[in-house]
Design an enzyme around this catalytic site. Structure first.
Site, PDB file in Angstrom:
ATOM      1  CE1 TYR A  93     -12.836   5.765  -0.638  1.00 42.23           C
ATOM      2  CE2 TYR A  93     -12.972   4.074  -2.313  1.00 42.23           C
ATOM      3  CZ  TYR A  93     -12.400   4.582  -1.163  1.00 42.23           C
ATOM      4  OH  TYR A  93     -11.386   3.886  -0.543  1.00 42.23           O
ATOM      5  CG  HIS A 133     -13.484   3.136   4.673  1.00 45.60           C
ATOM      6  ND1 HIS A 133     -14.197   3.761   3.693  1.00 45.60           N
ATOM      7  CD2 HIS A 133     -12.192   3.294   4.318  1.00 45.60           C
ATOM      8  CE1 HIS A 133     -13.366   4.279   2.792  1.00 45.60           C
ATOM      9  NE2 HIS A 133     -12.143   4.003   3.161  1.00 45.60           N
TER      10      HIS A 133
HETATM   11  P1  NDP Z   1      -3.032   5.610  -6.083  1.00 45.21           P
HETATM   12  O1  NDP Z   1      -1.701   5.387  -5.459  1.00 45.21           O
HETATM   13  O2  NDP Z   1      -3.716   4.474  -6.704  1.00 45.21           O
HETATM   14  O3  NDP Z   1      -2.858   6.804  -7.123  1.00 45.21           O
HETATM   15  C1  NDP Z   1      -3.931   7.318  -7.857  1.00 45.21           C
HETATM   16  C2  NDP Z   1      -3.472   8.587  -8.557  1.00 45.21           C
HETATM   17  O4  NDP Z   1      -2.369   8.292  -9.417  1.00 45.21           O
HETATM   18  C3  NDP Z   1      -4.527   9.217  -9.417  1.00 45.21           C
HETATM   19  O5  NDP Z   1      -4.378  10.615  -9.314  1.00 45.21           O
HETATM   20  C4  NDP Z   1      -4.197   8.741 -10.827  1.00 45.21           C
HETATM   21  O6  NDP Z   1      -4.581   9.740 -11.757  1.00 45.21           O
HETATM   22  C5  NDP Z   1      -2.691   8.625 -10.775  1.00 45.21           C
HETATM   23  N1  NDP Z   1      -2.168   7.518 -11.604  1.00 45.21           N
HETATM   24  C6  NDP Z   1      -2.645   6.246 -11.704  1.00 45.21           C
HETATM   25  N2  NDP Z   1      -1.882   5.515 -12.515  1.00 45.21           N
HETATM   26  C7  NDP Z   1      -0.893   6.335 -12.952  1.00 45.21           C
HETATM   27  C8  NDP Z   1       0.214   6.163 -13.828  1.00 45.21           C
HETATM   28  N3  NDP Z   1       0.449   4.984 -14.417  1.00 45.21           N
HETATM   29  N4  NDP Z   1       1.031   7.221 -14.044  1.00 45.21           N
HETATM   30  C9  NDP Z   1       0.800   8.413 -13.449  1.00 45.21           C
HETATM   31  N5  NDP Z   1      -0.226   8.640 -12.612  1.00 45.21           N
HETATM   32  C10 NDP Z   1      -1.076   7.609 -12.375  1.00 45.21           C
HETATM   33  O7  NDP Z   1      -3.923   6.293  -4.942  1.00 45.21           O
HETATM   34  P2  NDP Z   1      -5.368   6.090  -4.332  1.00 45.21           P
HETATM   35  O8  NDP Z   1      -5.361   6.869  -3.069  1.00 45.21           O
HETATM   36  O9  NDP Z   1      -6.420   6.334  -5.303  1.00 45.21           O
HETATM   37  O10 NDP Z   1      -5.387   4.537  -3.880  1.00 45.21           O
HETATM   38  C11 NDP Z   1      -5.884   3.504  -4.684  1.00 45.21           C
HETATM   39  C12 NDP Z   1      -7.226   3.012  -4.182  1.00 45.21           C
HETATM   40  O11 NDP Z   1      -7.123   2.497  -2.860  1.00 45.21           O
HETATM   41  C13 NDP Z   1      -8.266   4.114  -4.044  1.00 45.21           C
HETATM   42  O12 NDP Z   1      -8.756   4.556  -5.296  1.00 45.21           O
HETATM   43  C14 NDP Z   1      -9.267   3.432  -3.170  1.00 45.21           C
HETATM   44  O13 NDP Z   1     -10.038   2.505  -3.918  1.00 45.21           O
HETATM   45  C15 NDP Z   1      -8.351   2.727  -2.183  1.00 45.21           C
HETATM   46  N6  NDP Z   1      -8.066   3.528  -0.963  1.00 45.21           N
HETATM   47  C16 NDP Z   1      -8.489   3.043   0.249  1.00 45.21           C
HETATM   48  C17 NDP Z   1      -8.284   3.756   1.410  1.00 45.21           C
HETATM   49  C18 NDP Z   1      -8.771   3.202   2.706  1.00 45.21           C
HETATM   50  O14 NDP Z   1      -8.767   3.917   3.712  1.00 45.21           O
HETATM   51  N7  NDP Z   1      -9.169   1.953   2.742  1.00 45.21           N
HETATM   52  C19 NDP Z   1      -7.600   5.064   1.419  1.00 45.21           C
HETATM   53  C20 NDP Z   1      -7.101   5.456   0.114  1.00 45.21           C
HETATM   54  C21 NDP Z   1      -7.338   4.701  -1.013  1.00 45.21           C
HETATM   55  P3  NDP Z   1      -5.680   9.484 -12.910  1.00 45.21           P
HETATM   56  O15 NDP Z   1      -6.881   8.895 -12.264  1.00 45.21           O
HETATM   57  O16 NDP Z   1      -5.898  10.856 -13.440  1.00 45.21           O
HETATM   58  O17 NDP Z   1      -5.026   8.568 -13.896  1.00 45.21           O
END
Ligand code: NDP
Length: 281
Positions: A57, A115
Site C-alpha cells: 500500500y 498477500h
Molecule cells: P472498502 O469496501 O473498505 O471501501 C473503502 C471506500 O469506501 C473508500 O473510498 C472510503 O472512502 C469509502 N467509505 C468508507 N466508509 C464509508 C461510508 N460509511 N460511507 C461511504 N463511503 C465510505 O474497500 P477497500 O478496498 O479499501 O477494502 C478495505 C480494506 O481491505 C483495504 O483498505 C485493505 O486494507 C484491505 N484490502 C485487501 C486486499 C487484499 O488483496 N488482501 C484487496 C483490497 C483491500 P473514504 O476513505 O474517503 O472515507
C-alpha cells in the site's frame, strides 16, 4: 451506549474484533495524512482495533502512516500486514517483515499475511512465517486471496494448518465465498477476513440497501457491514480516511436486522448457487 463489537477467535485463542480498519490508499498523498491518522486513531478509540495494512500500500507509506497513528498506543492495536508474493521466499519474507516493522515503528506484527499466491512454494513461505514466529517478530501468520483448493494445498504443507486467517474479497455483491470457501474456513476454524466489505462504496447506491437502511435509521454502509458481522468467523475491515465515517461504520455492530430484511437482502444480492472462482481486487 453502543453495542460491543463482536469478536472472532483466531486458532491460537487470541480474540480480535470482527470489525477493523483497512488502510489501502492511505499514504498516497501527504496532504491526506492528518485525516488518515485521525481515522486510525478514531478506529482505536471506538474499538475497531484491528488495523490492516501491507507493504504494497502506497509503496510502504501506508505502513508509515499506521506507524505514526499508533505511536504510543501499540499495545491497544492488533496489527496486520502483508508480504508481496515475490518477496515470500525463505530470506525475502524475513527481510520484508523487517522493513515493515521499521516502517510501522514497532518490533511486532500480530498477524502477517501472504498477500496472494505467487512464484514461491507454499512450504517455503510457511517455513519463513514459522521462523518469524520463533523470532518473536510476528504473532501469527495467514494468507490472502486463497480459494478453497489453495487452502487445501496449504493445509497439506508442513505447518500449513497453523494458518490463522484467509483475507478475501467478500461483501454483499461478492458472495461467491459462501458456496464453499466460507464453510471450509468455518469447518477448519480459519477466520475469513472480508476485504472491500462495502465494495469500495459501489454498493451503497443500491435501492434495496438504501430502503433497508432507512428502516433501521441506519446507513447503507452499516447494513452492508452488519451482513458480514452476522456470519460466524468473519472479520470485516472497511477503510475510511474520514473519522466520522469510521464512527458510522462502527455503528454496524448491534444492528438487529429482521429475518424478512435478510431475505430481502438475499433477493437483492443473491447467494451463489454454484461454485464461483474467488474474485480479487
Ligand atoms: P472498502 O469496501 O473498505 O471501501 C473503502 C471506500 O469506501 C473508500 O473510498 C472510503 O472512502 C469509502 N467509505 C468508507 N466508509 C464509508 C461510508 N460509511 N460511507 C461511504 N463511503 C465510505 O474497500 P477497500 O478496498 O479499501 O477494502 C478495505 C480494506 O481491505 C483495504 O483498505 C485493505 O486494507 C484491505 N484490502 C485487501 C486486499 C487484499 O488483496 N488482501 C484487496 C483490497 C483491500 P473514504 O476513505 O474517503 O472515507
Amino acid at each position: 451506549m453502543q453495542e460491543d463489537i463482536p469478536t472472532v477467535s483466531l486458532p491460537s485463542g487470541v480474540n480480535v474484533p470482527a470489525l477493523g480498519l483497512g488502510t489501502w490508499m492511505m499514504g498516497e498523498e501527504s496532504r491526506s495524512e492528518p485525516d488518515e491518522i485521525a481515522s486510525i486513531r478514531k478506529a482505536i478509540d471506538v474499538g475497531m482495533t484491528l488495523i490492516d495494512t501491507a507493504e504494497m500500500y502506497a509503496d510502504g507509506k501506508s505502513e508509515e502512516v499506521v506507524g505514526k497513528a499508533i505511536a504510543g498506543r501499540r499495545d491497544q492495536v492488533f496489527l496486520v500486514s502483508k508480504v508481496y508474493p515475490w518477496n515470500a521466499d525463505s530470506k525475502g519474507t524475513i527481510d520484508a517483515c523487517d522493513r515493515s516493522l521499521e516502517r510501522l515503528g514497532t518490533d511486532f506484527i500480530d498477524l502477517y499475511l501472504l498477500h496472494w499466491r505467487g512464484p514461491h512454494a507454499l512450504r517455503e513461505t510457511v517455513a519463513a512465517f514459522e521462523t518469524l514466529k520463533q523470532q518473536g517478530k510476528i504473532g501469527e501468520w495467514g494468507v490472502s486471496n486463497f480459494d478453497t483448493s489453495d487452502m487445501e494445498e496449504l493445509f497439506a504443507v508442513q505447518g500449513g494448518g497453523n494458518c490463522a486467517v484467509n483475507q478475501v474479497l467478500y461483501n454483499l455483491s461478492r458472495r461467491g465465498p459462501e458456496y464453499d470457501l466460507l464453510p471450509w474456513c468455518q469447518r477448519n476454524r480459519v477466520p475469513l477476513m472480508a476485504y472491500s466489505p462495502i465494495e469500495q462504496g459501489r454498493i451503497l447506491r443500491n435501492a434495496e440497501l438504501i430502503r433497508i437502511a432507512k428502516a433501521y435509521q441506519a446507513t447503507p454502509a452499516q447494513i452492508a457491514l452488519a451482513f458480514l458481522l452476522e456470519r460466524d468467523g468473519v472479520i470485516a475491515i472497511p477503510k475510511s480516511s474520514h473519522p466520522q465515517r469510521v464512527e458510522e461504520n462502527r455503528g454496524a455492530a448491534g444492528l438487529d436486522i429482521s429475518d424478512e430484511d435478510w431475505d430481502a437482502l438475499d433477493a437483492a444480492f443473491p447467494p451463489p448457487a454454484k461454485k464461483m472462482p474467488l474474485e480479487m481486487l
